[in-house]
Design a protein around this motif. Structure first.
Motif, short mmCIF file in Angstrom:
data_model
loop_
_atom_site.label_atom_id
_atom_site.label_comp_id
_atom_site.label_asym_id
_atom_site.label_seq_id
_atom_site.Cartn_x
_atom_site.Cartn_y
_atom_site.Cartn_z
N ARG A 157 0.84 -1.22 0.00
CA ARG A 157 0.00 0.00 0.00
C ARG A 157 0.86 1.25 0.00
O ARG A 157 0.53 2.25 -0.64
CB ARG A 157 -0.95 -0.03 1.21
CG ARG A 157 -2.06 -1.05 1.02
CD ARG A 157 -2.92 -1.23 2.25
NE ARG A 157 -3.82 -2.37 2.04
CZ ARG A 157 -4.15 -3.26 2.97
NH1 ARG A 157 -3.68 -3.14 4.20
NH2 ARG A 157 -4.96 -4.26 2.68
N GLU A 161 0.68 4.08 -2.83
CA GLU A 161 0.44 5.49 -2.50
C GLU A 161 1.56 6.37 -3.07
O GLU A 161 1.31 7.42 -3.66
CB GLU A 161 0.40 5.63 -0.98
CG GLU A 161 -0.40 6.81 -0.48
CD GLU A 161 -0.47 6.76 1.04
OE1 GLU A 161 -0.11 7.76 1.65
OE2 GLU A 161 -0.85 5.71 1.58
N GLN A 165 1.15 9.33 -5.81
CA GLN A 165 1.60 10.70 -5.53
C GLN A 165 2.62 11.20 -6.56
O GLN A 165 2.80 12.39 -6.73
CB GLN A 165 2.22 10.78 -4.13
CG GLN A 165 1.20 10.73 -3.01
CD GLN A 165 1.85 10.43 -1.67
OE1 GLN A 165 3.07 10.21 -1.59
NE2 GLN A 165 1.05 10.41 -0.62
#
Ligand SMILES: Cc1ncc(COP(=O)(O)O)c(C=O)c1O
Length: 349
Positions: A157, A161, A165
């Motif tokens: 995860r 992420e 980003q």
């Protein structure tokens, strides 16, 4: 393969085909079916794969290299690059397929255990926006990694992420995703949710030969069927790939197979890790045991057993890869463990 005393620990690809897969192939052989995937078996298989992973679409292909190439081809343009571990199968063992077929650059990263991290990826993000430099676009990870290690769901995860980003898509090579799900005690969907596109490996799990490319969003699936055809992966008798998938998905056979293979690897690691002169190069988190022994021991062991010498050090040490499969028995493991012990003892005398 030379005929050695026992079960091969050379690769999970050395194993035969699971009887349930053979039965499904025989059942699919009853009569005719429309070609190129426009048949009922393929519809069922792809629907089940999508349901298990939470994917939008699934594309069956013949092997793992093809799955990686098809998946990546949906994500990058010619001037974009793929960030991957330097030890990854994509970089080391696919004969430059990505470079040739996709024409893309692999930005490789040295890792301690085959796993990428946001920090390691960040080091390869230089030159963005500079028209003279290739543009990083995809994070390529394998779950299980080429060194037998698994990312935790938390690590996956975090990578996801970080990718989101930083404008990076995530491709997950799931040639051994079943072993990862078994090790983590999670669902296929838990892992798939951390990727944009992934592969689901059937071959190492007991299939005769099939892998699936699972696409998590409609947008990325655009043109996938054309890419597959151009990449020579559109099976005319598709139902026979699909039948294998339905067999592995029925009653979660894929998970049972992986759990068993992992348990056999854990049994082997337990039996040999404490022996004098034997070390584990990486934590055992799947169906692979990477054991460090002396070259002489490896030579002696290799007289009777099939395994892969993974790497050789400058000194007299080497790392051997001992792989288990869905059909490895406890007796097979105990036989190999006894042979390792004998090799160690004879070194000492
Ligand atoms: C992690 C991983 N990805 C992809 C592949 C490629 O599979 P294939 O040999 O079926 O092309 C392998 C095969 O060993 C693998 O270990």
């Amino acid at each position: 393969m030379a005929n050695k005393v026992g079960k091969s620990f050379g690769s999970d690809n050395h194993a035969g085909v699971h009887p349930a897969v053979l039965a499904a192939l025989a059942a699919a052989n009853d009569g005719d079916a429309v070609a190129y995937g426009d048949d009922e078996v393929t519809r069922i298989a792809t629907a089940r794969l999508c349901a298990a992973a939470g994917a939008r679409s699934a594309y069956l292909v013949f092997n793992g290299t093809a799955a990686n190439i098809l998946g990546l081809s949906l994500m990058i343009r010619p001037y974009e690059a793929v960030i991957c571990a330097d030890t990854s199968h994509l970089n080391v063992d696919e004969c430059g397929a990505a470079e040739r077929v996709l024409g893309c650059k692999l930005l490789t990263v040295p890792t301690a255990d085959g796993k990428l991290s946001p920090r390691l990826i960040a080091e390869r993000l230089t030159g963005r926006g500079d028209e003279h430099r290739v543009q990083p676009r995809v994070i390529q990870i394998a779950q299980v990694t080429e060194l037998g290690t698994c990312y935790s769901l938390r690590e996956l995860r975090e990578l996801r992420e970080f990718g989101q980003q930083n404008g990076l898509l995530t491709y997950l090579d799931g040639a051994r995703i079943a072993n990862a799900a078994a090790y983590l005690g999670c669902s296929l969907a838990d892992i798939a949710a951390c990727a944009d596109i992934l592969s689901f490996g059937g071959t190492k799990n007991g299939a005769l030969g099939f892998e699936a490319v699972l696409v998590m969003s409609e947008k990325l699936a655009d043109g996938a069927q054309y890419h597959r055809k151009q990449q020579m992966q559109l099976a005319s008798k598709m139902r026979f790939l699909a039948a294998q998938a339905t067999a592995l998905l029925a009653d979660d056979l894929w998970l049972a197979n992986a759990r068993h293979a992992n348990a056999m690897a854990a049994r082997l690691a337990d039996a040999i890790a404490g022996l004098p002169g034997v070390g584990l190069a990486y934590p055992v988190q799947s169906n692979g045991v990477f054991a460090e022994i002396s070259r002489q021991q490896a030579f002696r062991l290799g007289q009777d057993w099939n395994f892969h010498v993974w790497s050789e050090g400058a000194d007299d040490r080497c790392v051997v890869r001992l792989m288990t499969a869905f059909d490895t028995s406890a007796a097979d493991v105990d036989g190999l463990a006894a042979a390792v012990k004998a090799a160690v003892v004879s070194r000492e005398t």
